[in-house]
Design a protein around this motif. Structure first.
Motif, mmCIF file in Angstrom:
data_model
loop_
_atom_site.group_PDB
_atom_site.id
_atom_site.type_symbol
_atom_site.label_atom_id
_atom_site.label_comp_id
_atom_site.label_asym_id
_atom_site.label_seq_id
_atom_site.Cartn_x
_atom_site.Cartn_y
_atom_site.Cartn_z
ATOM 1 N N SER A 5 2.017 -12.564 -9.627
ATOM 2 C CA SER A 5 1.798 -11.144 -9.894
ATOM 3 C C SER A 5 2.553 -10.694 -11.144
ATOM 4 O O SER A 5 2.415 -9.575 -11.588
ATOM 5 C CB SER A 5 2.220 -10.306 -8.693
ATOM 6 N N GLU A 6 3.350 -11.578 -11.673
ATOM 7 C CA GLU A 6 4.146 -11.278 -12.870
ATOM 8 C C GLU A 6 3.231 -11.250 -14.095
ATOM 9 O O GLU A 6 2.539 -12.217 -14.394
ATOM 10 C CB GLU A 6 5.220 -12.361 -13.035
ATOM 11 N N LYS A 33 -7.832 -2.446 -23.112
ATOM 12 C CA LYS A 33 -9.076 -1.721 -22.852
ATOM 13 C C LYS A 33 -9.058 -1.239 -21.406
ATOM 14 O O LYS A 33 -8.335 -1.795 -20.588
ATOM 15 C CB LYS A 33 -10.287 -2.640 -23.077
ATOM 16 N N PRO A 34 -9.878 -0.240 -21.099
ATOM 17 C CA PRO A 34 -9.882 0.265 -19.725
ATOM 18 C C PRO A 34 -10.249 -0.823 -18.707
ATOM 19 O O PRO A 34 -11.400 -1.145 -18.523
ATOM 20 C CB PRO A 34 -10.930 1.366 -19.733
ATOM 21 N N VAL A 35 -9.244 -1.397 -18.142
ATOM 22 C CA VAL A 35 -9.432 -2.356 -17.051
ATOM 23 C C VAL A 35 -8.472 -1.952 -15.944
ATOM 24 O O VAL A 35 -7.434 -1.362 -16.215
ATOM 25 C CB VAL A 35 -9.148 -3.814 -17.496
ATOM 26 N N PRO A 36 -8.795 -2.278 -14.718
ATOM 27 C CA PRO A 36 -7.916 -1.861 -13.618
ATOM 28 C C PRO A 36 -6.486 -2.377 -13.754
ATOM 29 O O PRO A 36 -5.550 -1.698 -13.401
ATOM 30 C CB PRO A 36 -8.582 -2.451 -12.373
ATOM 31 N N ASN A 37 -6.332 -3.587 -14.294
ATOM 32 C CA ASN A 37 -5.002 -4.172 -14.345
ATOM 33 C C ASN A 37 -4.831 -4.950 -15.650
ATOM 34 O O ASN A 37 -5.255 -6.103 -15.740
ATOM 35 C CB ASN A 37 -4.818 -5.083 -13.126
ATOM 36 N N PRO A 38 -4.219 -4.359 -16.688
ATOM 37 C CA PRO A 38 -4.059 -5.070 -17.956
ATOM 38 C C PRO A 38 -3.278 -6.372 -17.762
ATOM 39 O O PRO A 38 -2.462 -6.490 -16.858
ATOM 40 C CB PRO A 38 -3.266 -4.101 -18.835
ATOM 41 N N HIS A 118 11.124 -12.545 -22.521
ATOM 42 C CA HIS A 118 10.278 -13.729 -22.330
ATOM 43 C C HIS A 118 8.835 -13.421 -22.736
ATOM 44 O O HIS A 118 7.883 -13.706 -21.988
ATOM 45 C CB HIS A 118 10.344 -14.227 -20.880
ATOM 46 N N ALA A 119 8.691 -12.826 -23.914
ATOM 47 C CA ALA A 119 7.375 -12.393 -24.392
ATOM 48 C C ALA A 119 6.459 -13.568 -24.685
ATOM 49 O O ALA A 119 6.892 -14.613 -25.161
ATOM 50 C CB ALA A 119 7.528 -11.534 -25.643
ATOM 51 N N SER A 120 5.183 -13.362 -24.410
ATOM 52 C CA SER A 120 4.146 -14.345 -24.741
ATOM 53 C C SER A 120 3.605 -14.086 -26.134
ATOM 54 O O SER A 120 3.193 -15.003 -26.822
ATOM 55 C CB SER A 120 2.982 -14.237 -23.756
#
Length: 162
Positions: A5-6, A33-38, A118-120
């Motif tokens: 979930s991270e 963009k408008p998505v339920p979970n970026p 810890h950026a991707s």
């Protein structure tokens, strides 16, 4: 494969420049963009210069001048953060945003923020300096491209047609 979930972290470097605002807007348009979970948690990082680095001089009277310069730098940082939050606020789907104002050289501050979070992906705007200006001033985006421990995306503002 276990699902986590991270969220991955995307760091966006912000400053008072038009190029920085453009890079943030571009990032929001293309990755949030408008998505339920970026897919990403968004971390905005502003490097506030040391007051002494802005003066470049030392000597009598410095004790009186430093607080004034530092106060001005704090006001600038507050404006940068407020503008970035306003840009994010216009994108209703962007809800998971962290903002950090860190004192220091932008190159080091940004690379350290990448490590800390810890950026991707790191997103930086390009000021579009020519070779001479870049050699004299140094390029934050170039430094980050070589030293950040993640993918670095340099967003260039398109040239305007005359």
């Amino acid at each position: 494969m276990a699902e986590t979930s991270e969220k991955q972290v995307m760091v966006v470097a912000i400053d008072e420049s038009e190029h920085s605002s453009y890079a943030l807007k571009w990032t929001l348009d293309h990755f949030f963009k408008p998505v339920p979970n970026p897919l990403f948690k968004l971390v905005l990082v502003h490097a506030k210069p040391y007051a002494t680095s802005k003066l470049g001089i030392t000597g009598p009277g410095m004790a009186e001048v430093l607080p004034i310069v530092d106060s001005d730098l704090k006001r600038t940082a507050a404006r940068v953060v407020e503008k970035a939050k306003e840009i994010c606020g216009k994108k209703s789907q962007v809800t998971d945003v962290e903002v950090a104002v860190i004192e220091g050289d932008p190159r080091n501050v940004i690379c350290e923020a990448v490590d800390k979070h810890h950026a991707s992906i790191l997103v930086v705007g390009s000021h579009g300096y020519g070779a001479i200006k870049r050699a004299v001033l140094g390029s934050v985006s170039d430094y980050c491209a070589h030293h950040a421990h993640c993918t670095v995306m340099i967003v260039k503002k398109p040239k305007t047609k005359h």
